[in-house]
Design a protein around this motif. Structure first.
Motif: not given
Length: 274
Positions: A170-182
């Motif tokens: 998907s071109d659009k991520l539903p959640f902030p990258k940092a949130t998922i990574t953490n």
């Protein structure tokens, strides 16, 4: 049971007559046994040159002379019978009759009849068919192993098919990258590297999950969504973990069945020998 006992009662008169005949026959046979003992004594010195000590006559289930004469009837004329053979045949035949009696005695009746006798001795009369029975058992066990392999393969194929069909793009991520990574780092071993496609893919997948659950709750014909609707909507997802664990348990059980089949095949090959 009652029917068999009634049938037995009807034949009681005939059996009493047969019993009298049997008694007469037994008296006659006793005379034959004495004669056989005399004949046996004359042969004993010639045949019994074994160093093994003879079993005392009183410990033998049958008169030694009777067994010896039955052996002679079925051996080539003039063949010497060692004393050990006579006694071991005597004892072995006694054990065989004991097994037959115990088999008939296991029936839940107050009598034993001819049918029970036939059922008890039938296995000993099918020695010539033992090879066929062995092959049938081994073939059946091998078939079970093949079926186990097929089930395991089907389970694995289903999982692999789902993996192959899964697209997390998907071109659009539903959640902030940092949130998922953490969130990932909180549940991974310390120091484990997280590849970029994992961060992006999980982000997209989490958004898809929220979408599906929302659509499920939206399907209810109310102008609101509540906790009950939410719990019903996520129920299937909550059971996935248990389902996957159950699949793993099934695979382990199937592997165990295969091992058991191997053991049984080995036992059949070893024991079903004529």
């Amino acid at each position: 049971m009652a029917e068999q006992e009634e049938k037995l009662g009807k034949t009681g008169i005939n059996e009493e007559g047969e019993a009298l005949e049997e008694e007469k026959s037994e008296v006659s046979q006793e005379g034959e046994v004495e004669k056989e003992k005399v004949e046996e004594a004359s042969e004993e010195a010639k045949e019994n040159d074994d160093t093994q000590e003879e079993t005392p006559e009183k410990e033998l289930p049958f008169p030694r002379a009777t067994i010896t004469n039955r052996l002679r009837e079925n051996l080539a004329k003039g063949k010497q019978i060692k004393g050990q053979v006579k006694d071991e045949m005597n004892l072995w035949l006694g054990k065989m009759i004991q097994r037959i009696a115990e088999k008939m005695d296991s029936q839940p009746y107050t009598f034993v009849n001819y049918q029970m006798l036939k059922e008890a001795i039938a296995p000993y009369e099918s020695i010539q068919e033992m090879d066929i029975e062995r092959e049938q058992l081994v073939t059946g066990l091998e078939r079970i192993k093949v079926d186990c392999d097929k089930l395991v393969e089907d389970i694995d194929k289903g999982s692999k098919r789902k993996v192959g069909a899964l697209k997390l793009e998907s071109d659009k991520l539903p959640f902030p990258k940092a949130t998922i990574t953490n969130k990932l780092r909180q549940h991974l071993s310390e120091g484990k590297q997280i590849k970029g496609p994992v961060k992006k893919g999980l982000n997209i997948w989490a958004g898809n999950i929220v979408k599906r659950v929302s659509e499920k709750m939206n399907s209810y014909k109310y102008n609101y969504v509540d906790g009950g609707m939410f719990r019903e909507s996520i129920e299937t997802y909550e059971s996935i973990g248990e389902i996957e664990m159950e699949k793993e348990r099934i695979i382990k059980q199937l592997e165990s069945v295969k091992l058991s089949c191997d053991v049984l095949i080995s036992e059949v090959q070893r024991k079903f020998v004529k």
